[in-house]
Design an enzyme around this catalytic site. Structure first.
Site, PDB file in Angstrom:
ATOM      1  CD  GLU A 197      -5.460  72.139  28.612  1.00 19.42           C
ATOM      2  OE1 GLU A 197      -4.283  72.296  29.167  1.00 19.42           O
ATOM      3  OE2 GLU A 197      -6.203  71.380  28.885  1.00 19.42           O
ATOM      4  CG  ASP A 275      -5.625  66.659  25.802  1.00 19.95           C
ATOM      5  OD1 ASP A 275      -4.265  66.435  25.717  1.00 19.95           O
ATOM      6  OD2 ASP A 275      -6.025  67.455  26.387  1.00 19.95           O
TER       7      ASP A 275
HETATM    8  N1  ADE Z   1      -1.208  66.498  30.313  1.00 14.32           N
HETATM    9  C1  ADE Z   1      -2.223  65.557  29.657  1.00 14.32           C
HETATM   10  N2  ADE Z   1      -3.251  66.308  29.144  1.00 14.32           N
HETATM   11  C2  ADE Z   1      -2.933  67.176  29.338  1.00 14.32           C
HETATM   12  C3  ADE Z   1      -3.831  68.791  29.260  1.00 14.32           C
HETATM   13  N3  ADE Z   1      -4.927  68.482  28.495  1.00 14.32           N
HETATM   14  N4  ADE Z   1      -3.355  69.905  29.713  1.00 14.32           N
HETATM   15  C4  ADE Z   1      -2.169  69.892  30.049  1.00 14.32           C
HETATM   16  N5  ADE Z   1      -1.332  68.781  30.447  1.00 14.32           N
HETATM   17  C5  ADE Z   1      -2.010  67.740  30.210  1.00 14.32           C
HETATM   18 ZN    ZN Z   2      -2.564  67.983  26.018  1.00 15.28          ZN
END
Ligand code: ADE
Ligand code: ZN
Length: 332
Positions: A197, A275
């Site tokens: 990410e 998300d």
């Molecule tokens: N918890 C909630 N959203 C998240 C994200 N985008 N990345 C990591 N942990 C998370």
């Molecule tokens: Zn997430």
């Protein structure tokens, strides 16, 4: 295009139920449970939702989750999300929850899972929406604490399909959780993990090679490695991409700079997800719309993204076929 997005039945595979906590419900629960929140009004909240990276978001997201205290709170939270699913034509959803965020505050594991589960059962009965629940370990905590959480989850094994990994990615690589993922696999859980990410593509390799996951959450940094791209394509490994999230957390500077179209054109199995929709300005349809308004996505791309969401879900093959047929029917 917007009409197409709205009319297609969809699956959502990357949704943190705590991230669907809208400010209105946050205020209502804060008052009911006598919990202090650092906001005077909704406007104040919206102003605070101005993130520079994942951690600045997580700080605010965990503070918001403090208002969730009882089984009914988790029911209401989940039910509000289900109403958004109805609005956006999401007919199947795979929901993450973070037990440690709540058990650390003294909220029983049972209250969390039961509240979520009862709302999902009602969603099935009232709207025909199917779902499953994935429990995430917080990666900023220790593997030892993850083991304790896994132990606690065993009493609810029938209600939890899988185990995931979320929270602060940088500095907390998948390798840190190798042993607990091994134990979760032996216990019969399906495995997923947030990887690539914010952190580089080596985290994706680790999640695949050391944790043995069957789906990657985000995974957008894979584009930096030709070899990894090749492998993800060959394996048709699902990537649950979250466009609004990536923009709000500054993973990409703009929707025009998002790489989802490039990943799709290369032949990767990507889907679109929301998300933490209450924090990232919109639910699944809004994610699709933002992409369409800024990238040269075709109608076929939209259909592929939607079909990928069903293909990559954890439902059985028969239901998958039935849902894919519903997509085709909507297209006629
Ligand atoms: N918890 C909630 N959203 C998240 C994200 N985008 N990345 C990591 N942990 C998370
Ligand atoms: Zn997430």
């Amino acid at each position: 295009m917007i009409e197409l997005i709205k009319k297609l039945p969809k699956a959502e595979l990357h949704l943190h139920i705590e991230g669907s906590l809208e400010p209105e419900l946050m205020f209502r629960l804060a008052k009911k449970n006598n919990i202090d929140i650092p906001y005077n009004d909704i406007e104040d909240v919206r102003r605070a939702y101005n993130f520079t990276n994942l951690q600045t978001f997580l700080d605010i997201y965990y503070a918001g989750a403090n208002v969730l205290m009882t089984k009914d709170d988790f029911y209401d939270l989940t039910w509000e999300y289900i109403l958004k699913c109805v609005e956006d034509n999401v007919i199947h959803t795979e929901i993450f929850f973070d037990p440690q965020t709540h058990t650390a505050r003294g909220v029983p594991f049972a209250a969390v899972i039961t509240g979520i589960k009862e709302a999902l059962d009602d969603a099935k009965e009232k709207y025909g929406i199917t779902s499953c629940i994935i429990m995430c370990f917080l990666r900023h905590l220790s593997q030892e604490e993850a083991f304790e959480t896994l132990e606690e989850a065993m009493a609810f094994k029938d209600d939890i399909i899988g185990v995931g990994l979320d929270s602060s990615e940088l500095g907390n690589p998948p390798a840190k959780f190798k042993e607990v993922f091994k134990k979760a696999k032996e216990a019969g859980f399906t495995l997923v993990a947030h990887a690539g990410e914010e952190a580089d593509f080596s985290y994706i390799y680790e999640a695949l090679n050391l944790l043995g996951i069957s789906r990657i959450d985000h995974g957008v940094q894979s584009i930096k490695s030709a070899a990894l791209m090749q492998r993800l394509k060959e394996e048709q490994m699902p990537l649950t991409v979250c466009p609004n999230s990536n923009i709000e957390l500054k993973v990409f500077d703009s929707y025009q700079a998002h790489n989802i179209k490039a990943l799709l054109d290369y032949g990767l199995n990507v889907s679109v997800n929301s998300d933490d929709p209450a924090y990232f300005k919109g639910y699944i349809n809004q994610n699709f719309i933002n992409l369409c308004e800024n990238l040269p996505l075709t109608e076929n791309d939209i259909i592929t993204l939607v079909k990928n969401s069903f293909r990559s879900s954890f439902i059985d093959d028969e239901l998958k076929e039935a849902y894919l047929a519903r997509v085709d029917l909507a297209l006629q």
